[in-house]
Design a protein around this motif. Structure first.
Motif, PDB file in Angstrom:
ATOM      1  N   GLU A 126      10.973 -31.351  -2.817  1.00 14.30           N
ATOM      2  CA  GLU A 126      11.721 -32.552  -3.163  1.00 14.30           C
ATOM      3  C   GLU A 126      12.187 -33.276  -1.627  1.00 14.30           C
ATOM      4  O   GLU A 126      12.892 -34.266  -1.826  1.00 14.30           O
ATOM      5  CB  GLU A 126      13.207 -32.034  -3.737  1.00 14.30           C
ATOM      6  CG  GLU A 126      13.117 -31.596  -5.196  1.00 14.30           C
ATOM      7  CD  GLU A 126      14.466 -31.357  -5.808  1.00 14.30           C
ATOM      8  OE1 GLU A 126      15.584 -32.014  -5.278  1.00 14.30           O
ATOM      9  OE2 GLU A 126      14.295 -30.475  -6.704  1.00 14.30           O
ATOM     10  N   ASN A 165       8.688 -38.522  -3.055  1.00 21.16           N
ATOM     11  CA  ASN A 165       8.479 -37.290  -4.016  1.00 21.16           C
ATOM     12  C   ASN A 165       8.520 -37.672  -5.549  1.00 21.16           C
ATOM     13  O   ASN A 165       9.079 -38.819  -5.706  1.00 21.16           O
ATOM     14  CB  ASN A 165       9.228 -36.098  -3.537  1.00 21.16           C
ATOM     15  CG  ASN A 165      10.825 -36.374  -4.020  1.00 21.16           C
ATOM     16  OD1 ASN A 165      11.059 -36.586  -5.148  1.00 21.16           O
ATOM     17  ND2 ASN A 165      11.729 -36.411  -2.837  1.00 21.16           N
ATOM     18  N   LYS A 218      10.070 -36.384  -8.099  1.00 20.79           N
ATOM     19  CA  LYS A 218      11.196 -36.303  -8.776  1.00 20.79           C
ATOM     20  C   LYS A 218      12.053 -37.688  -8.267  1.00 20.79           C
ATOM     21  O   LYS A 218      12.667 -38.283  -9.345  1.00 20.79           O
ATOM     22  CB  LYS A 218      12.276 -35.316  -7.923  1.00 20.79           C
ATOM     23  CG  LYS A 218      13.257 -35.011  -8.875  1.00 20.79           C
ATOM     24  CD  LYS A 218      14.112 -33.719  -8.183  1.00 20.79           C
ATOM     25  CE  LYS A 218      15.321 -33.448  -9.018  1.00 20.79           C
ATOM     26  NZ  LYS A 218      15.125 -33.114 -10.429  1.00 20.79           N
TER      27      LYS A 218
END
Length: 430
Positions: free
Chosen positions: A163, A181, A183
């Motif tokens: 993350e 990233n 996410k």
């Protein structure tokens, strides 16, 4: 004073050697193009030149780092361009699937197209750069950032990457993120995205398109439009809401609304208000339009799009839509209500996901522009270093050529003098 012949010879040879040394030094300067060939030529200038050369080398290293950063950002921006096109295509297909003129077979055909978009987005999320590193995996490069999961219908995708945001130093005072990233891109929504509502149905012939916090009962035929923001200054705005239907003593439908606090407790904000189909209702700073006939106990959940219990995963949104389109939607009103509510929710989630992707893409574009600015500053800095270094050690050719001619005349004069001195001997007259 008498001067010996040996002394005259020694002085003449020393004079020629000195003139020859000066002559060769000027020749070396002209051949190399540098005034300071050896540190002894000008110790102070040589010392400063070392410092300037080191500064140039560091600046060049940062320039090389910016090339790498630009490649990473350009590749990421290109992938996100494809991702935004894919989400836009998915939204177009969902608008098509929401038409009442389509049969179950037609909707299953749309589901097949959505499945292709879903697989394409998974591939884009696991894209690599030219060095084999995953673009959206943070600092984790040993496996794809999105791993397949099994479940009802098509497989889902979980983020298993790092993350952290990969960064690279592009200048002495700037550490730039060069790859966001996965996410942040595929499982987040932008701030201020508003509310998302969910109303779901569970029966023998249907699956529940799940929420992050559990099952929401909706067995009636109520559909919703919205929600929309009407009063951000309301004391309850920003909290999740739960709307529940019931019937009064006369058998007429009523509803109540509770705000869900951070500790899970519920604060009533609307109590036993009469329900009227097609009427817009407002509470807690939001507004939503409800149509259809509810069943006692039916529920509707509204959450801020960025709430931890709200779905922020674009892959889950697409999976929900595909699973829904592959079900039998014809028949009872409650089936059609379930279909419309889920389509409405998924469309809102895809809107938020698209906004988030476009926000990240715009950020990448801004960083690419910043690289251009830093490159321009670096170019000017390198020009200044080159000028300073040239002033310190480079040769003035016009002055050097004049010096070269002078040293050449001096060497010739020393040689001629030696020849004349050598001839001063009485033995030449005997």
């Amino acid at each position: 004073m008498r001067i010996s012949t040996v002394t005259m010879f020694d002085q003449s040879v020393a004079s020629m050697n000195r003139q020859q040394s000066d002559f060769l030094k000027v020749g070396q300067q002209i051949a190399s193009g540098r005034r300071v060939v050896n540190p002894s030529d000008d110790p102070q200038a040589a010392s400063r030149a070392v410092g300037v050369s080191q500064a140039k080398a560091v600046t060049q290293q940062f320039a090389d780092a910016r090339v790498s950063a630009r490649n990473s950002l350009a590749q990421g921006e290109s992938v996100l361009n494809s991702v935004s096109d894919g989400i836009t295509s998915a939204k177009t297909l969902l608008v098509q699937a929401a038409s009442d003129t389509l049969s179950d077979v037609d909707r299953q055909s749309v589901a097949s197209e959505l499945r292709g978009i879903y697989e394409s987005l998974i591939g884009q999320a696991n894209a690599t750069d030219g060095n084999g590193r995953y673009l959206f995996g943070g600092y984790k490069d040993d496996s794809p950032p999105f791993a397949r999961t099994t479940g009802v219908g098509i497989s889902g995708a979980n983020y298993v990457g790092d993350e952290s945001i990969r960064e690279q130093r592009i200048d002495a005072s700037r550490l730039m993120p060069v790859a966001d990233n996965g996410k942040t891109i595929f499982q987040s929504v932008p701030s201020g995205a508003g509310y998302v509502a969910r109303a779901e149905k569970e029966s023998a012939g249907n699956i529940s398109i799940g929420t992050q916090s559990g099952y929401v009962r909706n067995e009636g035929s109520v559909t919703f439009t919205g929600p929309s923001r009407v009063d951000p200054d309301n004391a309850h705005f920003g909290k999740p809401f739960e709307l529940e239907f019931a019937t009064n003593v006369d058998g007429d439908p009523i509803f109540s609304v509770s705000a869900i606090e951070a500790d899970g407790t519920r604060t009533p904000i609307v109590t036993d208000e009469a329900y009227e189909s097609g009427k817009s209702v407002s509470f807690g700073g939001v507004s939503i339009t409800l149509e259809g006939t509810p069943v006692d106990g039916d529920q509707l959940q509204l959450r801020p799009a960025n709430h931890e219990d709200a779905n922020q995963d674009v892959f889950k949104s697409l999976k929900d839509a595909i699973d829904l389109l592959e079900l039998d939607q014809e028949g009872a009103d409650e089936n059609r209500a379930h279909f419309r509510n889920t389509i409405n929710t998924v469309m809102r989630e895809l809107d938020n996901s698209l906004d988030n992707v476009l926000t990240v893409r715009a950020s990448m574009g801004a960083r690419l522009n910043e690289l251009d600015v830093v490159d321009a500053v670096s170019t000017n800095r390198m020009t200044n270093y080159e000028k300073t270094l040239s002033d310190l050690v480079d040769l003035d050719y016009s002055e050097a050529i004049a010096e070269y001619s002078l040293r050449q005349v001096g060497l010739q004069a020393a040689q001629k003098a030696f020849v004349d001195v050598k001839g001063l001997s009485l033995f030449n007259y005997l």
